[in-house]
Design a protein around this motif. Sequence first.
Motif, PDB file in Angstrom:
ATOM      1  N   GLY A 166      29.500  25.990 -15.132  1.00  0.00           N
ATOM      2  CA  GLY A 166      30.818  25.424 -14.857  1.00  0.00           C
ATOM      3  C   GLY A 166      31.402  26.086 -13.625  1.00  0.00           C
ATOM      4  O   GLY A 166      30.706  26.350 -12.655  1.00  0.00           O
ATOM      5  N   SER A 167      32.677  26.382 -13.700  1.00  0.00           N
ATOM      6  CA  SER A 167      33.348  26.971 -12.551  1.00  0.00           C
ATOM      7  C   SER A 167      32.796  28.361 -12.248  1.00  0.00           C
ATOM      8  O   SER A 167      32.589  29.170 -13.141  1.00  0.00           O
ATOM      9  CB  SER A 167      34.840  27.070 -12.838  1.00  0.00           C
ATOM     10  OG  SER A 167      35.460  27.852 -11.848  1.00  0.00           O
ATOM     11  N   CYS A 168      32.530  28.630 -10.982  1.00  0.00           N
ATOM     12  CA  CYS A 168      32.017  29.937 -10.557  1.00  0.00           C
ATOM     13  C   CYS A 168      32.973  30.597  -9.589  1.00  0.00           C
ATOM     14  O   CYS A 168      32.590  31.502  -8.859  1.00  0.00           O
ATOM     15  CB  CYS A 168      30.657  29.779  -9.893  1.00  0.00           C
ATOM     16  SG  CYS A 168      29.424  29.099 -10.980  1.00  0.00           S
ATOM     17  N   ASP A 169      34.198  30.122  -9.548  1.00  0.00           N
ATOM     18  CA  ASP A 169      35.160  30.689  -8.605  1.00  0.00           C
ATOM     19  C   ASP A 169      35.608  32.054  -9.079  1.00  0.00           C
ATOM     20  O   ASP A 169      35.859  32.264 -10.258  1.00  0.00           O
ATOM     21  CB  ASP A 169      36.387  29.780  -8.492  1.00  0.00           C
ATOM     22  CG  ASP A 169      36.045  28.447  -7.881  1.00  0.00           C
ATOM     23  OD1 ASP A 169      35.133  28.428  -7.045  1.00  0.00           O
ATOM     24  OD2 ASP A 169      36.665  27.445  -8.244  1.00  0.00           O
ATOM     25  N   PRO A 170      35.728  33.001  -8.147  1.00  0.00           N
ATOM     26  CA  PRO A 170      36.224  34.310  -8.545  1.00  0.00           C
ATOM     27  C   PRO A 170      37.711  34.237  -8.895  1.00  0.00           C
ATOM     28  O   PRO A 170      38.375  33.241  -8.619  1.00  0.00           O
ATOM     29  CB  PRO A 170      36.009  35.158  -7.297  1.00  0.00           C
ATOM     30  CG  PRO A 170      36.003  34.198  -6.168  1.00  0.00           C
ATOM     31  CD  PRO A 170      35.462  32.904  -6.711  1.00  0.00           C
ATOM     32  N   LEU A 171      38.179  35.298  -9.494  1.00  0.00           N
ATOM     33  CA  LEU A 171      39.609  35.413  -9.778  1.00  0.00           C
ATOM     34  C   LEU A 171      40.273  35.997  -8.534  1.00  0.00           C
ATOM     35  O   LEU A 171      39.807  37.000  -7.990  1.00  0.00           O
ATOM     36  CB  LEU A 171      39.798  36.357 -10.967  1.00  0.00           C
ATOM     37  CG  LEU A 171      41.237  36.654 -11.357  1.00  0.00           C
ATOM     38  CD1 LEU A 171      41.844  35.450 -12.056  1.00  0.00           C
ATOM     39  CD2 LEU A 171      41.298  37.873 -12.271  1.00  0.00           C
ATOM     40  N   GLY A 210      34.719  36.901 -14.976  1.00  0.00           N
ATOM     41  CA  GLY A 210      33.279  36.660 -15.065  1.00  0.00           C
ATOM     42  C   GLY A 210      32.618  36.300 -13.752  1.00  0.00           C
ATOM     43  O   GLY A 210      31.419  36.491 -13.590  1.00  0.00           O
ATOM     44  N   ASN A 211      33.368  35.769 -12.828  1.00  0.00           N
ATOM     45  CA  ASN A 211      32.784  35.414 -11.537  1.00  0.00           C
ATOM     46  C   ASN A 211      33.207  36.369 -10.426  1.00  0.00           C
ATOM     47  O   ASN A 211      33.152  36.032  -9.259  1.00  0.00           O
ATOM     48  CB  ASN A 211      33.191  33.980 -11.168  1.00  0.00           C
ATOM     49  CG  ASN A 211      32.643  32.982 -12.150  1.00  0.00           C
ATOM     50  OD1 ASN A 211      31.454  32.983 -12.446  1.00  0.00           O
ATOM     51  ND2 ASN A 211      33.506  32.137 -12.680  1.00  0.00           N
ATOM     52  N   GLY A 212      33.644  37.581 -10.821  1.00  0.00           N
ATOM     53  CA  GLY A 212      34.081  38.555  -9.828  1.00  0.00           C
ATOM     54  C   GLY A 212      35.567  38.399  -9.525  1.00  0.00           C
ATOM     55  O   GLY A 212      36.204  37.428  -9.931  1.00  0.00           O
ATOM     56  N   VAL A 213      36.099  39.386  -8.844  1.00  0.00           N
ATOM     57  CA  VAL A 213      37.535  39.411  -8.566  1.00  0.00           C
ATOM     58  C   VAL A 213      37.740  39.706  -7.087  1.00  0.00           C
ATOM     59  O   VAL A 213      37.044  40.539  -6.512  1.00  0.00           O
ATOM     60  CB  VAL A 213      38.231  40.506  -9.413  1.00  0.00           C
ATOM     61  CG1 VAL A 213      39.731  40.534  -9.133  1.00  0.00           C
ATOM     62  CG2 VAL A 213      37.975  40.289 -10.898  1.00  0.00           C
ATOM     63  N   VAL A 214      38.669  38.981  -6.486  1.00  0.00           N
ATOM     64  CA  VAL A 214      39.069  39.289  -5.113  1.00  0.00           C
ATOM     65  C   VAL A 214      40.527  39.718  -5.156  1.00  0.00           C
ATOM     66  O   VAL A 214      41.394  38.944  -5.572  1.00  0.00           O
ATOM     67  CB  VAL A 214      38.906  38.067  -4.184  1.00  0.00           C
ATOM     68  CG1 VAL A 214      39.392  38.396  -2.781  1.00  0.00           C
ATOM     69  CG2 VAL A 214      37.456  37.602  -4.160  1.00  0.00           C
ATOM     70  N   LEU A 215      40.764  40.979  -4.779  1.00  0.00           N
ATOM     71  CA  LEU A 215      42.135  41.488  -4.755  1.00  0.00           C
ATOM     72  C   LEU A 215      42.650  41.380  -3.327  1.00  0.00           C
ATOM     73  O   LEU A 215      42.002  41.849  -2.401  1.00  0.00           O
ATOM     74  CB  LEU A 215      42.177  42.952  -5.186  1.00  0.00           C
ATOM     75  CG  LEU A 215      41.637  43.293  -6.571  1.00  0.00           C
ATOM     76  CD1 LEU A 215      41.722  44.795  -6.797  1.00  0.00           C
ATOM     77  CD2 LEU A 215      42.437  42.560  -7.635  1.00  0.00           C
ATOM     78  N   ILE A 216      43.784  40.749  -3.180  1.00  0.00           N
ATOM     79  CA  ILE A 216      44.350  40.596  -1.850  1.00  0.00           C
ATOM     80  C   ILE A 216      45.624  41.415  -1.784  1.00  0.00           C
ATOM     81  O   ILE A 216      46.504  41.296  -2.650  1.00  0.00           O
ATOM     82  CB  ILE A 216      44.647  39.116  -1.553  1.00  0.00           C
ATOM     83  CG1 ILE A 216      43.322  38.359  -1.511  1.00  0.00           C
ATOM     84  CG2 ILE A 216      45.421  38.963  -0.251  1.00  0.00           C
ATOM     85  CD1 ILE A 216      43.463  36.873  -1.336  1.00  0.00           C
ATOM     86  N   THR A 217      45.704  42.285  -0.776  1.00  0.00           N
ATOM     87  CA  THR A 217      46.898  43.091  -0.591  1.00  0.00           C
ATOM     88  C   THR A 217      47.549  42.635   0.700  1.00  0.00           C
ATOM     89  O   THR A 217      46.901  42.631   1.753  1.00  0.00           O
ATOM     90  CB  THR A 217      46.533  44.582  -0.495  1.00  0.00           C
ATOM     91  OG1 THR A 217      45.740  44.905  -1.630  1.00  0.00           O
ATOM     92  CG2 THR A 217      47.771  45.437  -0.465  1.00  0.00           C
ATOM     93  N   THR A 218      48.786  42.212   0.600  1.00  0.00           N
ATOM     94  CA  THR A 218      49.452  41.739   1.812  1.00  0.00           C
ATOM     95  C   THR A 218      50.045  42.927   2.557  1.00  0.00           C
ATOM     96  O   THR A 218      50.124  44.041   2.034  1.00  0.00           O
ATOM     97  CB  THR A 218      50.541  40.709   1.470  1.00  0.00           C
ATOM     98  OG1 THR A 218      51.488  41.317   0.590  1.00  0.00           O
ATOM     99  CG2 THR A 218      49.934  39.496   0.782  1.00  0.00           C
ATOM    100  N   LYS A 219      50.460  42.677   3.774  1.00  0.00           N
ATOM    101  CA  LYS A 219      50.885  43.781   4.634  1.00  0.00           C
ATOM    102  C   LYS A 219      52.234  44.350   4.224  1.00  0.00           C
ATOM    103  O   LYS A 219      53.123  43.629   3.767  1.00  0.00           O
ATOM    104  CB  LYS A 219      50.941  43.300   6.079  1.00  0.00           C
ATOM    105  CG  LYS A 219      49.559  43.170   6.693  1.00  0.00           C
ATOM    106  CD  LYS A 219      49.621  42.750   8.143  1.00  0.00           C
ATOM    107  CE  LYS A 219      48.214  42.726   8.728  1.00  0.00           C
ATOM    108  NZ  LYS A 219      48.157  42.063  10.039  1.00  0.00           N
TER     109      LYS A 219
END
Lengths: 1028, 509
Positions: A166-171, A210-219
């Motif tokens: 199914g969906s494989c998009d990271p968080l 389950g599909n990995g995590v992308v942490l975004i830190t803004t400036k």
Amino acid sequence: MALFLLICLPFSLAQAQTVKVNGRVTDDLNEPMIGVSIFEKGTTNGVITDMDGNYSLSVKEGATIVYSYIGYLTQEKTAVAGVMNVILKEDTKTLDEVVVVGYGVQKKSSLTGAVSSVKSEDMEARTITRAEQALQGKTAGVQVLSASAKPGASPQVRIRGISSNGSCDPLYVVDGRIASDIGGIDPNDIESMEVLKDGASAAIYGAAAGNGVVLITTKKGKGNGKITYDFQYTSQSLGKVPEVMNAAQYKEFFLENKKLTQSAFDTYWDGKTDTDWVDEAFENSSMVRHNVTFQGGSDRGSFYLSLSHLDNDGMIVGNADTYERLTGMVNASWKIKPWLEVGTNNQIEHYKTQSVAEGNEYGSMMLSVLQLDPLTKPLYPIDDLPLNMATIYKDHKNMLGDGNGNLYGVSAFTGNAEAINPFAMRDNSYTKNRGFNINGSTYLNFMPIKGLTVTSRLSYRLASTSSYGVGQSYYYTDKAKRDWVEVSASDYSPTYYQWENFLNYTRSFGKHNATLMLGTSYSQSRSYGVSGSKKGYNEDTTDMWGNMINRVSHLGFLQNDPNFFYFAYATSDAVKDVSGGEPTYTRKLSYFGRLNYDYAGKYMAQFSLRADAADLSVLPKNKRWGYFPAVSLGWVLSEENFMKGTEDWLSQLKLRASWGQNGSTASLGGYKWNVSIGATGHLAVGDNNNFSYINGYAPSATGNDGLKWETSEQTNIGIDARFLNSRLTVTADYFHKNTKDLIVSGIKASTVVGNSFSPVNAGNITNKGFELELGWQDRIGDFAYGVRANVATLKNKVTKMHESLSSIDGATYVTYGAITRFEVGKPAWYFYGYDFMGVDSKTGEPIFRDIDGVEGITDNDKTEIGKGIADYTYGITLNAAWKGFDFILFGTGSQGNDVFCGLNRVDYNLNQLTYFTKNRWTESNRNGKTPASGATDYTKYLTSSGCVFDGSYFKIKQIQLGYSFPKQLIKKVAIENLRIYGSLEDFFTFTDYPGFDPEVTGVGNSLGVDKGSYPNSKKVVLGLSVTF
Amino acid sequence: MAGTSCEDKLDIPQKGVLDFSTYYKTDEQAQAAADALYIQLKGTYYNYTMIKNALSDDVWAGGGGRNDNADLEGCNEYSFGSDQSFIGGVWESYYQLIYKANVILGRVEPDTDLKKKACAEAKFFRAFAYFDLVSMWGDVPLVDHELDKSEYQLARSPKADIWALIEQDLTEAINSGLLEEKKSVDDKTTWRVTKQLAQAILGKAYLWQEKFHEAAVVLNEVRASGKYKLYDGNYEDILTYKAEYNCESMLESNRIFDASNSMDEFSFFEVMNHWRTDKLDMSGSNNQFNGTGWGFMVPRKKLYDAFVQEEGVDGYRLNQTMKTYDQISQLGVKVAKGQSLINEGYFMWKRRFSNVESPAVFWCSYNNYRWMRYAEVLLLAAEANLKDGNQSEADACLNEVRQRARLDAKTATLDAIKLEKRLELCSEYTRYQDIIRWKDAEALLKDQGERTPVLSNKAGKDEPDNVAVEYIQYNKDKTRYGFKERHYLLPIPAKEIRLNPNMEQNAGW
């Protein structure tokens, strides 16, 4: 004694005498450094350097002065009255760099998981419009896949392969907020992106990770007041264009298969026309960006305000494909009390977009420019129409044209194929989408005692999307036509909030350091909207025998004028349709905790556990809770005594190992586990004049009250090393990720059961790979340079499926069945079709391998003919700087992936790629490599390995040359920094694929299936960046 | 945040559905469940008709050119495999119909008349589906109740068991006394399954099993009911929207035009069966025919020739059933210059797609789907009576049909009945199962696929029309087309073979 004291006093007074120190702070290149913090150690007495790097400070004589600047090594000097010039050195040893992890930060040196970072410098001055694109080629094990490169399109990110059917998009987590879409953030506003690749790092996000995590830190705001303006102009043009047959070749091909006769050409072709539809439909177009930021910060707080505007007009002639976006970011924080910090991060976005059809074998503009015959012209004057068009025009005055007395050409050869004149396709209907998003979070950090921070954070998303579409009254062929006007519109306003409370407590006992984190999270998303349409219809008058006497077409709108194409101006008898209006909710509740421990910076361990509960729409009540544990360990060998003496070449060596579990329910929602009684449709009883509807009711599905989370379990072993005074850095990881209990929807155990099956947990899939990231940085005099390279291998295999299931069908092609499949022992969504063995020299028919041994070639002879997943992907970035000049070369590629070329069709007289025709079998070319024109089994050939190509490519994504003006020069006009640059992006592609762009094909279960996607453009970029 | 109160918030109720465990209790619910059968049946029509027609010797696959629809070409030329999509589609539809019937029979307590009627209808539909399954596939899995998870992978049951269930279901449905009956022969309002329809299908089931006496008895009962007679309006209108629910119609799926729900009647049926309009110049036809058609399922010359032999070129029924190219060009429909299409020069007329029946969009028509008409009952009865030794009844049945076709009376022989059925019901989805049953299929279909007719207008721009048929041989390997012994049974769909390890394939597939 008193005397002594008296004697001493003047001395001590003299010792404490204030001296004035001034000087200039520069960097290695002798450039003045602005905003360097200078203070007297142990006091709050301090200043920062001005525009020229100068400072002046009064301190006690003999005091220690500290010079510090982020990214540079801090220096301490004893104060001496007079001039003290200082050269700050860049801190290449960024071991103490802080990395954002879930619900906290961690020193990079103490990380035990596999976390890759992309920093702001990889996002600035590029043409990428979305943050996901910045991940491509910059980190190992992260793949960015696009189904379309149209303006504003969002690519899909795959971390360590495909771990679900199914969906494989990271968080995505933006400043702590779980984000469903990160399109509203201008990449220029991002400080860093951390990719949590291993199971243990991601496990703190439990069921969503389950599909990995992308942490975004803004400036965050920095410095004592800075204004930056960036401008970028991009000219876009079509890159790789597939070659199709010209007029003469087309004629020969269709005479050969007898689908067209000589008289057809004599009648409808002037013998000269040889249209290149690609040339006609595409043009050079522009993308313009402006970005302004205002920022400032101190040790008590910071402020960051940014506004950006992006206007991208795509490559289709005219304004049919556009993306316009206005984004703003407001980030602020303030330490109100020594024990309380408040802050807020907000992203505001407004966008407008319009696009053309693509990526679909039925009615894609990308396909029609390849498939239309070259014998038809784009335009014909109304008073000089060819025979076929004159016949149509007689009855259908609503044929489309350019408005200047010309009608769009209608092919006399391709019949009612879906591929129609791209201008007619562009103009007959359009849909405009627009919307806004307000995303953000507001938090309190409460610090009651030393080492303890309690955070309460409310994150939110308020969004609105609306679409407005118009279908004009037009006639193109007997299939592409509309006798009326149709207007549809929708408005959706989803909202989301997430409330999280967590504490971080850090304590040290001697050489033991520990941090404990505990927290809860509760979130709710609500989706609500309405959509509707109004359109005209035909009204017939019949005689008593039912024969039509007269037909009246009701336009549906008061006037055939775009000014009237709104619901309000529809006629009262227009046909109406309304849907939506039902709010749907999903909610989630979680508890989580993490313990970090390290001993003397040498041995590290981390344990975490998260418990997540899903709502009823996702899972049955008894299966709602999922528990996701993780553990990871680290050992810094270079700190050990036995490694003493290696410091001159080995700066750091760390071994890491981790294990963790994550979950996913991304494929669920909508009560798919439940058996309910729902309407199966309705049936009208009566006749046209007097009818009523009856509704049939039946069980919705077979039901599955044992449905549970998909669980990914991942083991990671890694090594981090730095050599030669940290000039060379190496990070290597091996991972093994096993996802079990895959949620499989839309399956059957047998076709005789007679109802749709509810999703079941029915499979396992593994991803294994090796990742290597290398970096080298050095300086030779004025010349500084660096190389960063990464490569990641991936082995993906479906390892288990429910015994009742042998495979799941994926993407289909025309009416020839599924061409991708999910099956045990194979990579996910491998290509499934006939194995093309060559052409029968006697007949010109394609020959396929007979797999089942039963006479004849049937579906049972289909087999594995390729895969969309790459064996390895890689990226390389070179940068260099000399005096004011800087240079970047960035390329990325993938190897070992296949592309299924779905650009040909043989069910109409459509043009074909010359790859398939130039060496075809003919009576005079019996050794031809591709089947004869009109071969009976041509449709099988279209789903065979003959249409599967090596999709490996290497693309130079960016070649950029920049120049920063000398500071001495520009400071006269009060400018701190001024840089201009020029780039070529996506300009060079190396591939054997004969279609458009191997980088842009299908995604999901269509991975590698090219049905005519909007290709990446070649870009020429000019930009300017100025800081005041 | 207190955990318990938060967790309660996760119990979000589902909207727009009813509870499965408490449904099927009331009359209204039983009827709604039965209504779902009619909706399911309607959804089956397209695959049902395409497969049966394409497998017969009545038609060419047709279309605009070779490979226009490779699936249909494969069916028509007997070069298909077990993956054939129409075959798989119709198989699945039958089992979906059986499932819905099983749910009713398993969950509705037949304690009121309405509930009993729902059960009778469920039995009819279950038998209806099994008739096609057993007659086309032979042994098939016998599903007579909602399957439990442990029963998902069934093996095939012997044909005799399937026939027994069909007979039992239909007999019980008929004997329930609760199936509807038309109020009079001209009643156009009765759309549900009637007792006579159930009897007709039962008669058909007996005939297929060669239980000729039982077949004759029950089919004669339908004749004797007086509820049906042959349509006596214009024969050419019999299948069109002008003659919905005519006195001959045994079962129809209702379709209407409702401007607010115009796409409800979406179907490829009409456009697929309509003439190939993009290759035709229809400007002289005064717009009476729908402007969109894809020209599949076009009549074969040998069908036309069979008509001519029996009726002559001016035969009343022939001319209202199909038209020659010359005839349609007189109506203003011509092959456009330089165009070609797959056609042998004949155009189906009784299924013509008029402009009037699709006021919204071209792939919606309000013409009802026709499942069975009384002419078929008469011809089934003719055969049953003949084999049962009742020649006079057989003659009466046959000649009732011939009389309406304005033909002279004949003695009913098996050959006469076969011919009459071929002409009367051509392209009406009975032919394929008949020639399989009569074991005529191999002789009739063995060369099907050898060549393909292409009708083209070879005239250049300023030349007079020059329309002619040419035959092209696309299939060159004799072993890969044409009816073979194994084709007497359809293959179990490849999908089912893949999904179900207990499933065995028919011989030769």
